[in-house]
Design a protein around this motif. Structure first.
Motif, PDB file in Angstrom:
ATOM      1  N   UNK A   2       0.856  -1.179   0.000  1.00 30.05           N
ATOM      2  CA  UNK A   2       0.000   0.000   0.000  1.00 30.05           C
ATOM      3  C   UNK A   2       0.894   1.231   0.000  1.00 30.05           C
ATOM      4  N   UNK A   3       0.766   2.036  -1.022  1.00 29.08           N
ATOM      5  CA  UNK A   3       1.591   3.238  -1.159  1.00 29.08           C
ATOM      6  C   UNK A   3       0.756   4.478  -0.915  1.00 29.08           C
ATOM      7  N   UNK A   4       1.364   5.535  -0.403  1.00 34.29           N
ATOM      8  CA  UNK A   4       0.619   6.773  -0.165  1.00 34.29           C
ATOM      9  C   UNK A   4       0.114   7.392  -1.474  1.00 34.29           C
ATOM     10  N   UNK A   6      -0.339   9.942  -4.310  1.00 36.68           N
ATOM     11  CA  UNK A   6       0.640  10.858  -4.876  1.00 36.68           C
ATOM     12  C   UNK A   6       1.966  10.208  -5.212  1.00 36.68           C
ATOM     13  N   UNK A   7       2.190   8.963  -4.761  1.00 38.16           N
ATOM     14  CA  UNK A   7       3.430   8.258  -5.082  1.00 38.16           C
ATOM     15  C   UNK A   7       3.476   7.985  -6.580  1.00 38.16           C
ATOM     16  N   UNK A   8       4.604   8.254  -7.196  1.00 36.81           N
ATOM     17  CA  UNK A   8       4.799   7.960  -8.613  1.00 36.81           C
ATOM     18  C   UNK A   8       5.468   6.599  -8.722  1.00 36.81           C
ATOM     19  N   UNK A   9       4.851   5.701  -9.470  1.00 33.14           N
ATOM     20  CA  UNK A   9       5.430   4.384  -9.706  1.00 33.14           C
ATOM     21  C   UNK A   9       5.684   4.219 -11.201  1.00 33.14           C
ATOM     22  N   UNK A  10       6.704   3.454 -11.519  1.00 36.63           N
ATOM     23  CA  UNK A  10       7.002   3.109 -12.904  1.00 36.63           C
ATOM     24  C   UNK A  10       6.471   1.706 -13.148  1.00 36.63           C
ATOM     25  N   UNK A  11       5.615   1.583 -14.136  1.00 36.06           N
ATOM     26  CA  UNK A  11       5.035   0.293 -14.494  1.00 36.06           C
ATOM     27  C   UNK A  11       5.629  -0.103 -15.838  1.00 36.06           C
ATOM     28  N   UNK A  12       6.180  -1.320 -15.894  1.00 32.79           N
ATOM     29  CA  UNK A  12       6.850  -1.801 -17.097  1.00 32.79           C
ATOM     30  C   UNK A  12       6.205  -3.093 -17.570  1.00 32.79           C
ATOM     31  N   UNK A  13       5.995  -3.185 -18.880  1.00 37.50           N
ATOM     32  CA  UNK A  13       5.522  -4.415 -19.501  1.00 37.50           C
ATOM     33  C   UNK A  13       6.769  -5.188 -19.932  1.00 37.50           C
ATOM     34  N   UNK A  14       7.101  -6.301 -19.265  1.00 36.12           N
ATOM     35  CA  UNK A  14       8.328  -7.023 -19.599  1.00 36.12           C
ATOM     36  C   UNK A  14       8.297  -7.694 -20.973  1.00 36.12           C
ATOM     37  N   UNK A  15       7.117  -7.855 -21.545  1.00 34.78           N
ATOM     38  CA  UNK A  15       6.996  -8.480 -22.864  1.00 34.78           C
ATOM     39  C   UNK A  15       7.564  -7.578 -23.954  1.00 34.78           C
ATOM     40  N   UNK A  16       7.258  -6.260 -23.872  1.00 37.13           N
ATOM     41  CA  UNK A  16       7.717  -5.348 -24.933  1.00 37.13           C
ATOM     42  C   UNK A  16       8.672  -4.263 -24.426  1.00 37.13           C
ATOM     43  N   UNK A  17       8.924  -4.224 -23.115  1.00 35.26           N
ATOM     44  CA  UNK A  17       9.866  -3.259 -22.562  1.00 35.26           C
ATOM     45  C   UNK A  17       9.331  -1.852 -22.392  1.00 35.26           C
ATOM     46  N   UNK A  19       7.462   1.296 -20.722  1.00 34.50           N
ATOM     47  CA  UNK A  19       7.237   1.747 -19.351  1.00 34.50           C
ATOM     48  C   UNK A  19       6.414   3.020 -19.338  1.00 34.50           C
ATOM     49  N   UNK A  20       5.726   3.235 -18.228  1.00 35.62           N
ATOM     50  CA  UNK A  20       4.955   4.454 -18.027  1.00 35.62           C
ATOM     51  C   UNK A  20       4.999   4.783 -16.534  1.00 35.62           C
ATOM     52  N   UNK A  21       5.096   6.076 -16.218  1.00 36.82           N
ATOM     53  CA  UNK A  21       5.023   6.529 -14.833  1.00 36.82           C
ATOM     54  C   UNK A  21       3.580   6.900 -14.531  1.00 36.82           C
ATOM     55  N   UNK A  22       3.066   6.390 -13.421  1.00 35.69           N
ATOM     56  CA  UNK A  22       1.694   6.691 -13.013  1.00 35.69           C
ATOM     57  C   UNK A  22       1.683   7.119 -11.554  1.00 35.69           C
ATOM     58  N   UNK A  23       0.668   7.889 -11.191  1.00 32.83           N
ATOM     59  CA  UNK A  23       0.514   8.370  -9.826  1.00 32.83           C
ATOM     60  C   UNK A  23      -0.557   7.560  -9.109  1.00 32.83           C
ATOM     61  N   UNK A  24      -0.258   7.140  -7.885  1.00 38.39           N
ATOM     62  CA  UNK A  24      -1.243   6.425  -7.075  1.00 38.39           C
ATOM     63  C   UNK A  24      -2.319   7.427  -6.661  1.00 38.39           C
TER      64      UNK A  24
END
Length: 65
Positions: A2-4, A6-17, A19-24
């Motif tokens: 569980x992240x606060x 406003x936390x920015x996380x990087x989500x990566x699709x390992x199949x195609x490489x 990535x996108x940064x998203x905010x919780x």
């Protein structure tokens, strides 16, 4: 995990490489099977929109305060 809000996380699709940064900004999904619910735009950027689900990698830098 569980992240606060406003936390920015990087989500990566390992199949195609791609990535996108998203905010919780909410506490969903409310299922033990899924770890994160992404917007349509993020799913399109990651290349799995239309499939519904994908195995993704999630990373973030913890707050150092």
């Amino acid at each position: 995990m569980s992240l606060p809000f406003g936390t920015i996380v990087t989500v990566t699709n390992p199949i195609n490489g791609r990535s996108v940064d998203v905010e919780i900004n909410d506490r969903g999904p409310h299922s033990r099977k899924f770890k994160i619910d992404l917007s349509e735009g993020a799913a399109k950027e990651l290349g799995f929109y239309g499939k519904g689900v994908a195995k993704l990698e999630i990373s973030y830098l913890p707050d150092t305060e």
